[in-house]
Design an enzyme around this catalytic site. Structure first.
Site: not given
Ligand code: ATP
Length: 776
Positions: A206, A301, A587, A118, A645, A680, A677, A163-164
């Site tokens: 998740m 997380r 080593g 995102g 070492e 290990q 150790h 994390i995904d």
């Molecule tokens: P996660 O993998 O943890 O969900 P993410 O980066 O995918 O992380 P999102 O909530 O999708 O998390 O996006 C984080 C922020 O990025 C949003 O709150 C927004 O501000 C911005 N963002 C996401 N998608 C868009 C978009 N299509 N256009 C503009 N801004 C965006």
């Protein structure tokens, strides 16, 4: 309060801003540290934007200049110290317009964003719109043409922090292995109680559109069944799960673990919830298992980053700054990826599109397409998982009897994380195919010595129930030993190969295993019984086996070292003026010291490859004096020097600590420390466990190619004796002969070209170590 407009770009320093966005993930702080320091190192000014896009939209105090020392100690902190947020305003153009204005007002011409898909989608949109946003700001008289002139092109680089592990185009995202570690730790705990009470547990992890965490956790813990969004079971999942669980119970398993991704569903898109699974397992007319549900939630997380996430974040942060500085207006917006073991830049737009395609494919029930859009490791691991959980239920995988082989498995060298997981996977694969997997106990020493008095003690067929719970076990369950076949007596070894009628040999181990395979290969001319396919899966904490850039166990070792270093660094928080000189194993390879140095932010790393000289020590001591002189006392913990070492025959950890103490004249203290150790490792890391499974199965598949071998075929085919490895961006088998002759530095027991050598410079740059005289 808005800042004064910056001077024109010409003649001023570039300003690179770093931001974290979306859900937090362990390792983000490492990325911030690397970007800030690398930017400063490259003559730029470093800025951080607090609270993700919200900070960019708000401007003012959310955008702050960072100095070198502002990020001290950040590698060992979880989450993100500059905050992250979801920002609704940034989805809309007016929000992005405000963000653009704040960027210009703060003189920022490049933005590095660490976040999920995102956040990176938003970043890409921002860059595409940038010229229009700038024009609009001038039109609306919010900024003047002179003000915007130096900012005609916005430079953006993405770092995937999530994390995904749901971003296409990269094998790993910053944080995913830390989350996986947390999950595996929890499942390991649950297993103990499940086994005690003979219970079943349904564990929800998740992953709405991505089953990476669920699948990898399933492989790493040897779970009975997993549900992932990308690949719902083809038939009736209820019947299939019950059949597999019933079979596992029938052969004597006392525990049942089912891992379900939160986005799991059936082929028709109907959600599969933990409750549905529980009801089925507990059904009195069926399995009637005492079943509990555990939803792991936000623990996944939390916590500090594992070693891998720390150095991945660090190396990717460094690469991001380089990408910014090398970009031209025509360069497509890149993001920094890792493929197998290689950090690279890839076009962001394509990756974002591919990522969205996965979600679309799942929604359209096009599951094969969804799988094909994930990276190769993902589908490999899925196949591996399927073969290792259904050993005798998978008729489609079974070979006809004439193709069955007797495959011997031997561990050679010292224990390393993942050795048992590899053995378990190899045994499972062999059983699925109809082969006979045979254990050679205690290496070649055990093979020859225990033979006379205990003929069946040293060599015996594996039993599935015995190995089933080895997925997460450290050490070597069949025992390992450093002795080479030549020391055990090649005549005896060859005679025993004949007696037991082996059709293939699978070795797991470190440099000794490599050496052993080399000897066996060379002896094939003389002994017909040795003319069988043989392959080596490198496993050693030293990561010094030629033919691969990664050995099983090296990740576990790094995690142990990082934990040790964090603890010891913390112990200095009271006095704050202490230098620890920590001796690592490895080593004659400085890999472990260097990578641990990257992950903990060591002041200096001493390796055998480089050596140590008196001039080098003098320069480092001078540097330390300067560091402590300038330290205002805010830094929270001690400084670390890591020394391999065998870095020097004379200068060892204690001597160096003493020398520094003498020179420090009470301005700061020093201590030496030997983790020994501990390195290990106890429980192997999830990375070592999952790679063990994937690579072990590939090894047995490779041996299978020679099921109708004739001695002449083996002698004439260099691929009949191989080492499997990860090299650059691929998993490869390399003929032993080639590796022995072209890639091995025999006297130093390491590869001739060590891929990581350049990383030492990164440690130095990011710790602020000056150019020091190198030993001649
Ligand atoms: P996660 O993998 O943890 O969900 P993410 O980066 O995918 O992380 P999102 O909530 O999708 O998390 O996006 C984080 C922020 O990025 C949003 O709150 C927004 O501000 C911005 N963002 C996401 N998608 C868009 C978009 N299509 N256009 C503009 N801004 C965006």
């Amino acid at each position: 309060m808005a800042r004064a407009p910056p001077p024109p770009l010409d003649g001023r320093k570039r300003r690179i801003a770093m931001m974290t966005s979306g859900g937090d993930s362990p390792g983000m702080n490492g990325a911030i540290r690397a970007v800030v320091r690398m930017a400063i190192e490259k003559g730029c000014e470093a800025y951080c934007v607090y609270e993700g896009y919200e900070g960019l939209v708000q401007g003012q105090n959310f955008i702050r200049k960072f100095e070198w020392s502002d990020v001290r100690g950040w590698l060992s902190e979880g989450g993100t110290l500059i905050g992250t947020a979801r920002c609704m305003a940034f989805y809309e153009r007016p929000g992005r317009l405000k963000a653009a204005k704040n960027m210009v007002l703060n003189g920022i011409d490049a933005l590095i964003i660490c976040g999920g898909d995102g956040s990176l989608t938003g970043a890409d949109k921002f860059r595409a719109e940038w010229p229009g946003l700038i024009d609009e700001l001038v039109e609306k008289k919010e900024l003047t043409a002179e003000q915007v002139e130096p900012f005609k092109h916005l430079n953006i680089v993405g770092l995937v922090g999530s994390i995904d592990n749901d971003m296409s185009g990269t094998d790993a995202t910053i944080g995913c292995y830390s989350a996986l570690s947390r999950i595996c730790e929890m499942v390991d705990y649950i297993e103990a109680t499940a086994s005690s009470h003979s219970r079943a547990f349904v564990i929800e992890v998740m992953g709405r559109h991505c089953g990476w965490l669920a699948l990898m956790a399933g492989v790493a813990t040897g779970a009975d069944f997993v549900f992932i969004p990308e690949k719902p079971r083809a038939g009736n999942w209820r019947e299939e799960m019950c059949k597999i669980v019933a079979r596992h119970r029938q052969i004597g398993k006392r525990k049942t673990i089912v891992i379900v991704a939160e986005g799991a569903h059936d082929q028709d898109g109907n959600k599969i919830s933990p409750d549905m699974i529980k009801d089925l397992l507990a059904d009195k007319s069926g399995l009637a298992l005492d079943t509990r549900i555990t939803t792991l939630g936000h623990v996944q997380r939390g916590g500090v980053a594992c070693a891998y996430d720390r150095y991945l974040a660090t190396l990717q942060g460094v690469e991001a700054v380089k990408a910014v500085l090398e970009a031209t207006p025509e360069t497509p917006t890149p993001f920094i990826a890792i493929t197998e073991n290689k950090i690279c830049r890839k076009p962001l737009v394509q990756a974002v599109l591919d990522t969205k395609e996965v979600a679309k494919a799942i929604e359209a029930h096009e599951f094969d397409r969804a799988m094909s859009l994930r990276d190769t490791e993902f589908s490999d691991i899925y196949e591996s998982y399927m073969t290792t959980t259904t050993t005798d239920l998978n008729d489609a995988m079974r070979l006809p009897p004439q193709k069955h082989m007797r495959i011997a498995i031997v561990h050679v060298g010292a224990p390393a994380g993942g050795v048992n997981a590899a053995t378990r996977a190899a045994v499972a694969y062999c059983l699925t195919r109809g082969h006979t997997p045979i254990a050679i106990h205690n290496g070649f020493a055990g093979f020859v010595r225990h033979h006379d008095d205990k003929p069946l003690g040293a060599v015996r067929e594996f039993d599935w129930l015995e190995v089933d719970n080895w997925a997460s076990k450290g050490g070597s369950e069949i025992g390992m030993n450093r002795e080479l076949p030549s020391e055990s007596g090649m005549d005896t070894v060859a005679a025993l190969f004949k007696q037991y009628n082996f059709d293939g040999l699978f070795l797991i181990g470190g440099f000794e295993a490599f050496h052993a395979l080399s000897q066996l290969r060379k002896a094939q001319e003389k002994y017909s019984s040795l003319c069988i396919p043989m392959t080596l899966l490198p496993a050693t904490i030293s990561n010094n086996v030629p033919g691969t850039e990664y050995s099983l166990g090296s990740d576990t070792c790094l995690n142990e070292l990082v934990r040790y270093c964090d603890t010891i660094k913390q112990s200095a928080s009271a006095s704050r003026r202490r230098v620890f000189v920590i001796e690592t194993q490895g080593g004659r390879s400085g890999y472990v010291a260097t990578l641990a140095g990257l992950a903990v932010g060591a002041v200096a790393v001493y390796t055998p490859e480089e050596g140590i000289s008196i001039d080098m020590l003098a320069a480092d001591i001078k540097h330390l004096k300067k560091v402590f002189r300038e330290d205002s006392g805010q830094s929270r913990a001690g400084r670390l020097i890591l020394i391999n070492e065998k870095a020097s025959p004379v200068y060892h950890a204690k001597l160096i600590a003493d020398m520094i103490r003498q020179e420090a004249q009470n301005r700061f203290e020093t201590r030496d420390a030997l983790p020994g150790h501990v390195q290990q490792g106890g429980t192997p890391s999830p990375m070592d466990r999952t790679r063990a499974v994937r690579l072990a199965i590939k090894c047995i598949e490779h041996l299978e190619k020679y099921e109708d071998r004739a001695d002449s075929t083996i002698l004439g085919d260099p691929m009949s004796s191989t080492v499997i490895g990860i090299k650059g961006a691929s998993v490869v088998f390399t003929p032993m002969k080639d590796v022995e002759e072209k890639e091995t530095d025999w006297p130093n027991r390491r590869p001739k070209n060590e891929f990581w050598l350049g990383l030492k410079d990164v440690v130095d740059v990011l710790s602020g170590r000056p150019e020091v005289p190198r030993p001649e």
